[in-house]
Structures are given as C-alpha cells and as structure tokens.
Design an enzyme around this catalytic site. Structure first.
Site: not given
Length: 212
Positions: A69, A194, A44, A118
C-alpha cells in the site's frame, strides 16, 4: 474520498517495523527467510486498510502474506489491524506497486491478489490499470509456473477490460464469477470496499487467471 493526512504516520510505521518492512527491496528473493519458513507467498497489491490481508492471514496460517500500500495515511490502519491480530504471517510494504519486480525475485510468489483496484476509466489512463499488459508482464516474472492472479472488483467495465487483457496476454481463465456473493462462499474474505459496495446492492466480480 479524500484521505485525511496523518502527520504521525511516519513515526508509527517506524515503530512497527516488525510489520512494515523497512527497505523491502533488500529482501528480494529472500522473503521466506524473513518469515522463517518455506510457506507459499501470497501478495496483495493495494491493501488499503488491511481487512483482506489480515483476514486471509488469520484464515490461512499455512501461507505467508505481504500487502503493498502506497498511501501512508491508509496503511497505518492496516498496521493497527495486523498488530491487534498478532499475525506472524503478515508483512506490509509502504511501496509503489509499479516497482513490483524490484521487490520480488523470479518464481518467488505463489498468488497475487488485485482487490478493487482503481479502474482509471479514461482511455488515456489505461496504462495505470493494474491489469494492463505492463503489469501482467511483472506478475508473470515473479509468479511460479502455476501461480494465480486473483482479481475482484465491483466495476463491470474494468472487469470486462481485465478479462480481455488477460486473454490477449495469453493467460488462462481458471474461474470467472459474475456475482460472487450469490454463492455466499464462507471462505471469501471481504475487503472494506467489498462490504461497502455489496451492501449497496452492487454485484461483485471475481476471476482467477494463470500464465501459460
């Protein structure tokens, strides 16, 4: 939304190096050795606070998951979630996804998730979008022949742009959903964004694309 600086983040990440992999580029081509198995590798990009990556890992112990991240003040929350859930099939990388091919070898990855990236709405920022052709080139390089790019967003314009970008790149759209939550799929693991956007009535879009 401005992210509050966490001065203790560096020390916390070092203390949890069994979850946050130090020097991840050293593991390029050898991720399955780190996990200690030959299970499929799912990645991810932009894991945020880790709700999706930990949820998927809990739901699918037969897969290995890596979440990327860049923001330290955000990834620490993902580390906390992973530590609390005690998931052996999750690792996190505090890295820039722009260096994707430096992290993974050719044909090493089975699935890539792009969740609520983004949108970079200004045209001059198009190259920063994670579905821009330069990123697609990187995904194609590391994915197996049947590997998938699974993309979710609440942003209709980004979704339309991404479908067009996939098509121009020669990708095959295996799935296009214009209202993901209308089906109430119990297997759909939600991200923090979400949940936030869907609770406000926003439509959630999802596509699954593969390379030829």
């Amino acid at each position: 939304m401005r992210v509050r600086h966490k001065p203790w983040a560096d020390d916390y990440l070092k203390e949890n190096d069994h979850i946050v992999v130090p020097e991840p580029k050293n593991h390029k081509g050898k991720w399955r050795e780190l996990f200690g198995n030959d299970n499929p590798l799912h990645v991810e990009i932009g894991s945020g606070k880790g709700q999706f990556i930990t949820g998927m890992a809990a739901q699918h112990p037969e897969y290995n998951f890596i979440g990327i991240e860049l923001a330290k003040s955000i990834i620490v929350t993902a580390v906390e979630k992973a530590a609390e859930a005690d998931l052996p099939n999750v690792r996190l990388l505090n890295e820039n996804a722009a260096d994707f091919r430096e992290l993974f070898e050719e044909d090493e990855v089975d699935t890539i998730y792009l969740n609520f990236s983004d949108p970079w709405p200004k045209n001059k920022h198009e190259k920063r979008r994670l579905t821009y052709k330069s990123f697609l080139e990187q995904y194609k390089a590391v994915l197996k022949d049947d590997g998938e790019v699974i993309f979710k967003t609440d942003n209709q314009k980004l979704f339309e742009y991404s479908l067009s970008s996939f098509s121009r790149f020669g990708m095959i759209l295996q799935e296009v959903k214009l209202d993901l939550h209308a089906e109430n799929d119990p297997m759909n693991v939600k991200t923090e964004y979400e949940e936030k956007f869907s609770s406000r009535g926003y439509r959630i879009y999802r596509s699954v694309a593969t390379f030829q």
